[in-house]
Write a protein that holds these residues in place. Structure first.
Motif, short mmCIF file in Angstrom:
data_model
loop_
_atom_site.label_atom_id
_atom_site.label_comp_id
_atom_site.label_asym_id
_atom_site.label_seq_id
_atom_site.Cartn_x
_atom_site.Cartn_y
_atom_site.Cartn_z
N ARG A 168 0.83 -1.21 0.00
CA ARG A 168 0.00 0.00 0.00
C ARG A 168 0.86 1.25 0.00
N LYS A 171 2.30 1.79 -3.42
CA LYS A 171 1.28 2.28 -4.35
C LYS A 171 1.02 3.77 -4.12
N ARG A 172 0.94 4.19 -2.85
CA ARG A 172 0.75 5.61 -2.54
C ARG A 172 1.91 6.45 -3.04
N GLU A 174 3.88 5.77 -5.55
CA GLU A 174 3.79 5.84 -7.01
C GLU A 174 2.73 6.85 -7.43
N GLU A 175 1.59 6.88 -6.72
CA GLU A 175 0.53 7.84 -7.05
C GLU A 175 1.02 9.27 -6.81
N ARG A 176 1.72 9.50 -5.68
CA ARG A 176 2.28 10.83 -5.39
C ARG A 176 3.25 11.26 -6.48
N GLU A 177 4.11 10.33 -6.87
CA GLU A 177 5.09 10.62 -7.92
C GLU A 177 4.39 10.99 -9.23
N LYS A 178 3.34 10.26 -9.57
CA LYS A 178 2.59 10.53 -10.80
C LYS A 178 1.94 11.91 -10.74
N ARG A 179 1.31 12.25 -9.59
CA ARG A 179 0.69 13.57 -9.44
C ARG A 179 1.75 14.67 -9.57
N ASP A 182 2.67 15.07 -13.20
CA ASP A 182 1.59 15.78 -13.90
C ASP A 182 1.65 17.28 -13.59
#
Length: 198
Positions: A168, A171-172, A174-179, A182
């Motif tokens: 988890r 995954k968080r 990776e999501e932070r890195e993606k945001r 962007d």
């Protein structure tokens, strides 16, 4: 002992068998408290009729040697053979008595712990020596009933909570890195438009 030398007592097979049996039945005397061991061996030697012939320390040493041999033969090192004529569990005359006496102890056969991280147990090595003790099930009651008509349904694999937490968190991250990527992309696009208008 007239000339000052202590005579060494030669243990007979009956003595060793008696020592093992009495040590098993008098296990409560060996509580681990100070001097309990010496008192326990004195009681056993008295019952065997060897008081004054064998010292409690000598009886204790004999017991430790028997335990050491038992443990070595119970779990021989992998890849070791008996070409040199070493004893095996099959031919050591005290193995079955020692197994009765200490084989069920947690220090010899630890209690079964259920692993929650993985669903299956690792396969048993095929390189075990034929002279070694036959493999035992990991847990009491873990044997499958050979007469059962249908195989047991597969158990749902439980996942390790630590592993789930790490997944988890990854995954968080990776999501932070993606945001963040962007956001940087939008900022660069905005800067490019500003530069174009200048």
């Amino acid at each position: 002992m007239a000339d000052g030398r202590e005579t060494v007592y030669k243990w007979t097979d009956d003595d060793v068998a008696g020592l093992i049996r009495l040590r098993k039945t008098n296990d409560r005397l060996f509580s681990g408290k100070r001097f309990a061991s010496a008192a326990g061996w004195e009681a056993i030697l008295k019952e065997m009729g060897l008081t004054g012939v064998v010292t409690p320390a000598r009886a204790g040493k004999k017991w430790e040697n028997l335990k050491k041999t038992y443990k070595e033969l119970r779990k021989p090192p992998t890849g070791s053979g008996t070409e040199s004529g070493e004893s095996t569990a099959r031919d050591w005359k005290w193995f079955s008595l020692m197994d009765e006496a200490i084989g069920g102890r947690p220090s010899i056969r630890p209690p079964c712990l259920i692993a929650s991280a993985w669903g299956e147990t690792p396969p048993v090595s095929a390189s075990a020596s034929p002279d070694s003790v036959p493999p035992e099930p990991e847990c009491q009651g873990a044997e499958q009933d050979s007469e059962s008509e249908e195989p047991a349904p597969p158990k749902r694999q439980r996942r390790d909570p630590v592993l789930e937490l790490l997944e988890r968190q990854e995954k968080r991250a990776e999501e932070r890195e993606k945001r963040e990527e962007d956001r940087e992309e939008r900022l660069l696009n905005l800067l490019e438009k500003i530069v174009e208008k200048m």
